[in-house]
Design a protein around this motif. Structure first.
Motif, PDB file in Angstrom:
ATOM      1  N   LEU A  89      52.770  -5.318  23.583  1.00 27.84           N
ATOM      2  CA  LEU A  89      52.557  -4.026  22.626  1.00 27.84           C
ATOM      3  C   LEU A  89      51.393  -4.893  21.521  1.00 27.84           C
ATOM      4  O   LEU A  89      51.913  -6.000  20.988  1.00 27.84           O
ATOM      5  CB  LEU A  89      53.863  -3.907  22.098  1.00 27.84           C
ATOM      6  CG  LEU A  89      54.809  -2.733  22.825  1.00 27.84           C
ATOM      7  CD1 LEU A  89      55.871  -2.481  22.053  1.00 27.84           C
ATOM      8  CD2 LEU A  89      53.749  -1.308  23.045  1.00 27.84           C
ATOM      9  N   ILE A  90      50.407  -4.391  21.087  1.00 30.15           N
ATOM     10  CA  ILE A  90      49.548  -4.588  20.382  1.00 30.15           C
ATOM     11  C   ILE A  90      49.204  -3.936  19.418  1.00 30.15           C
ATOM     12  O   ILE A  90      48.746  -2.586  19.552  1.00 30.15           O
ATOM     13  CB  ILE A  90      48.329  -4.877  21.146  1.00 30.15           C
ATOM     14  CG1 ILE A  90      48.491  -6.292  22.196  1.00 30.15           C
ATOM     15  CG2 ILE A  90      47.153  -5.662  20.073  1.00 30.15           C
ATOM     16  CD1 ILE A  90      48.008  -5.449  23.602  1.00 30.15           C
ATOM     17  N   ALA A  91      49.694  -3.778  18.039  1.00 28.37           N
ATOM     18  CA  ALA A  91      49.448  -3.009  16.913  1.00 28.37           C
ATOM     19  C   ALA A  91      48.045  -3.162  16.362  1.00 28.37           C
ATOM     20  O   ALA A  91      47.443  -4.196  16.372  1.00 28.37           O
ATOM     21  CB  ALA A  91      50.431  -3.309  15.769  1.00 28.37           C
ATOM     22  N   VAL A  92      47.118  -2.209  16.167  1.00 26.09           N
ATOM     23  CA  VAL A  92      46.110  -2.059  15.451  1.00 26.09           C
ATOM     24  C   VAL A  92      46.253  -1.502  13.983  1.00 26.09           C
ATOM     25  O   VAL A  92      46.523  -0.130  14.149  1.00 26.09           O
ATOM     26  CB  VAL A  92      45.202  -1.129  16.574  1.00 26.09           C
ATOM     27  CG1 VAL A  92      43.747  -1.122  15.751  1.00 26.09           C
ATOM     28  CG2 VAL A  92      44.998  -1.736  17.860  1.00 26.09           C
ATOM     29  N   THR A  93      45.917  -2.238  13.147  1.00 25.16           N
ATOM     30  CA  THR A  93      46.312  -1.664  11.821  1.00 25.16           C
ATOM     31  C   THR A  93      45.132  -1.981  10.817  1.00 25.16           C
ATOM     32  O   THR A  93      44.175  -2.708  11.349  1.00 25.16           O
ATOM     33  CB  THR A  93      47.608  -2.253  11.076  1.00 25.16           C
ATOM     34  OG1 THR A  93      48.067  -1.387  10.232  1.00 25.16           O
ATOM     35  CG2 THR A  93      47.604  -3.645  10.946  1.00 25.16           C
ATOM     36  N   GLY A  94      45.362  -1.474   9.544  1.00 27.84           N
ATOM     37  CA  GLY A  94      44.338  -1.770   8.545  1.00 27.84           C
ATOM     38  C   GLY A  94      44.328  -0.543   7.644  1.00 27.84           C
ATOM     39  O   GLY A  94      45.059   0.357   7.854  1.00 27.84           O
ATOM     40  N   GLY A  95      43.837  -0.999   6.369  1.00 29.29           N
ATOM     41  CA  GLY A  95      43.667   0.294   5.213  1.00 29.29           C
ATOM     42  C   GLY A  95      43.172   1.476   5.743  1.00 29.29           C
ATOM     43  O   GLY A  95      42.256   1.601   6.741  1.00 29.29           O
ATOM     44  N   ILE A  96      43.385   2.457   5.047  1.00 29.48           N
ATOM     45  CA  ILE A  96      42.743   4.163   5.260  1.00 29.48           C
ATOM     46  C   ILE A  96      41.245   3.813   5.351  1.00 29.48           C
ATOM     47  O   ILE A  96      40.688   3.018   4.323  1.00 29.48           O
ATOM     48  CB  ILE A  96      43.171   4.840   4.363  1.00 29.48           C
ATOM     49  CG1 ILE A  96      42.434   6.286   4.422  1.00 29.48           C
ATOM     50  CG2 ILE A  96      42.771   4.355   2.684  1.00 29.48           C
ATOM     51  CD1 ILE A  96      43.214   7.462   3.578  1.00 29.48           C
ATOM     52  N   GLY A  97      40.589   4.362   6.407  1.00 33.51           N
ATOM     53  CA  GLY A  97      39.182   4.168   6.317  1.00 33.51           C
ATOM     54  C   GLY A  97      38.554   2.898   6.812  1.00 33.51           C
ATOM     55  O   GLY A  97      37.446   2.585   6.889  1.00 33.51           O
ATOM     56  N   SER A  98      39.337   2.093   7.375  1.00 36.28           N
ATOM     57  CA  SER A  98      39.052   0.692   8.156  1.00 36.28           C
ATOM     58  C   SER A  98      38.430   0.859   9.090  1.00 36.28           C
ATOM     59  O   SER A  98      37.411   0.012   9.805  1.00 36.28           O
ATOM     60  CB  SER A  98      40.136  -0.388   7.888  1.00 36.28           C
ATOM     61  OG  SER A  98      41.320   0.256   8.932  1.00 36.28           O
TER      62      SER A  98
END
Length: 191
Positions: free
Chosen positions: A5-14
């Protein structure tokens, strides 16, 4: 072989959604927490639970409808209200995401998780990819795709973790620049 399971995240608009779409187009199994939440907002059982907590944001008797704008105004200007909403929705969303991932039987599952660190779920993933992008580009990106004002966007940014100050050791950071797609797909292949 155990599923990754790999999460892809970052701030809004990233560029999280862009990243997930690239991965999906390349044949990887992908799940969006935003899409799971959107599906939940169509389910009567979930809406009834939401109505108990936020009656002002739900209308209708037979056909319940959530006014997301009213709900957003209530939570984004009051951090304690945002925390309460997240504490209610995030476990439900994550449970559904994990069920979808398991049912997929895919070797690698990429999950777009907008507020991963804020919800404390980063340890539930084998790997975490953080999409980074400069602030001005993030704001412009959100303005292009939504009806939000720059002030409303800044409030949402202020309610998210500061990725510039986050200790990213142990995570994979991918800068959203001209070589973004190439870098992301190389990482996805190597994970």
């Amino acid at each position: 072989m155990e599923q990754k399971l790999i999460a892809v995240t970052g701030g809004i608009g990233s560029g999280k959604s862009y990243a997930i779409n690239l991965l999906k187009e390349s044949g990887y199994f992908c799940i969006s927490c935003d899409e799971v939440y959107a599906d939940l907002l169509k389910e009567r059982k979930f809406i009834k639970k939401l109505k108990k907590r936020y009656p002002f944001a739900v209308s209708g008797i037979f056909r319940l409808r959530v006014d997301k704008k009213v709900l957003a105004e209530h939570v984004f200007y009051r951090p304690e209200n945002l925390k309460k909403l997240n504490n209610f929705t995030h476990p439900i969303i994550l449970k559904r995401v994990l069920r979808i991932a398991k049912m997929s039987k895919a070797e690698k599952v990429f999950v777009e998780v907008p507020v991963l660190f804020e919800s404390g779920h980063e340890k539930k993933f084998n790997k975490v990819i953080i999409i980074s992008r400069n602030l001005r580009d993030r704001i412009e990106s959100v303005k292009e795709r939504s009806n939000l004002t720059e002030k409303q966007i800044q409030v949402r940014i202020d309610n998210q973790i500061n990725y510039a100050e986050l200790d990213k050791s142990g995570y994979i950071e991918v800068k959203n620049d001209k070589k973004f797609a190439e870098k992301l797909l190389k990482i996805a292949n190597e994970i």
